[in-house]
Design a protein around this motif. Sequence first.
Motif, PDB file in Angstrom:
ATOM      1  N   GLU A  89      10.611   1.408   9.315  1.00  0.00           N
ATOM      2  CA  GLU A  89      10.700   2.171   8.071  1.00  0.00           C
ATOM      3  C   GLU A  89      12.130   2.285   7.556  1.00  0.00           C
ATOM      4  O   GLU A  89      12.340   2.486   6.366  1.00  0.00           O
TER       5      GLU A  89
ATOM      6  N   PRO B 146      12.668  -1.698   5.733  1.00  0.00           N
ATOM      7  CA  PRO B 146      11.350  -2.135   5.254  1.00  0.00           C
ATOM      8  C   PRO B 146      11.311  -3.524   4.646  1.00  0.00           C
ATOM      9  O   PRO B 146      10.247  -4.142   4.615  1.00  0.00           O
TER      10      PRO B 146
ATOM     11  N   LEU C 169       1.872   3.270   9.854  1.00  0.00           N
ATOM     12  CA  LEU C 169       3.196   3.330   9.236  1.00  0.00           C
ATOM     13  C   LEU C 169       3.121   3.949   7.846  1.00  0.00           C
ATOM     14  O   LEU C 169       2.047   4.060   7.249  1.00  0.00           O
ATOM     15  N   ASP C 170       4.273   4.301   7.322  1.00  0.00           N
ATOM     16  CA  ASP C 170       4.375   4.812   5.958  1.00  0.00           C
ATOM     17  C   ASP C 170       3.723   3.797   5.015  1.00  0.00           C
ATOM     18  O   ASP C 170       4.042   2.602   5.074  1.00  0.00           O
TER      19      ASP C 170
ATOM     20  N   VAL D 140       5.648   0.878   3.408  1.00  0.00           N
ATOM     21  CA  VAL D 140       6.125  -0.295   4.139  1.00  0.00           C
ATOM     22  C   VAL D 140       5.004  -1.162   4.694  1.00  0.00           C
ATOM     23  O   VAL D 140       5.254  -2.266   5.167  1.00  0.00           O
TER      24      VAL D 140
END
Length: 118
Positions: free
Chosen positions: A60, A63, A99-100, A103
């Motif tokens: 992150e 990215p 993950l976020d 990304v």
Amino acid sequence: HSLVAEILENHPNVYYGIDEIYGGEWLLKPGADKNDFLNNFKNYDYLLEKDLAKFEDFIESHPDQVVWGTDRGVSATWDKDADVALVLNNYARAFIGKLDPAVQEKLAYKNAERIFSK
């Protein structure tokens, strides 16, 4: 990852590939038993926890420079079997899905797409 992070931060044209993470264990090693390998993924929440702890912040934080690797080499005679591929694909999707969202697509394919379109 501090040395790798430093390299990525100082060189925006450098990429880092992540593959075969699986909790920090080398599971696709020569001589490994296919059933033992598959058993590692029956309930892989503990693998996800270990891998996220190790890689989430790194990914992150970079990215646009981290790609998901899908090569399997020639570690085991069964490493390209359909059931192994399905397990690895499912694990990769589960990992990336944690993950976020900003990304996820970059790691999954957009960064690689950008590299190979140059």
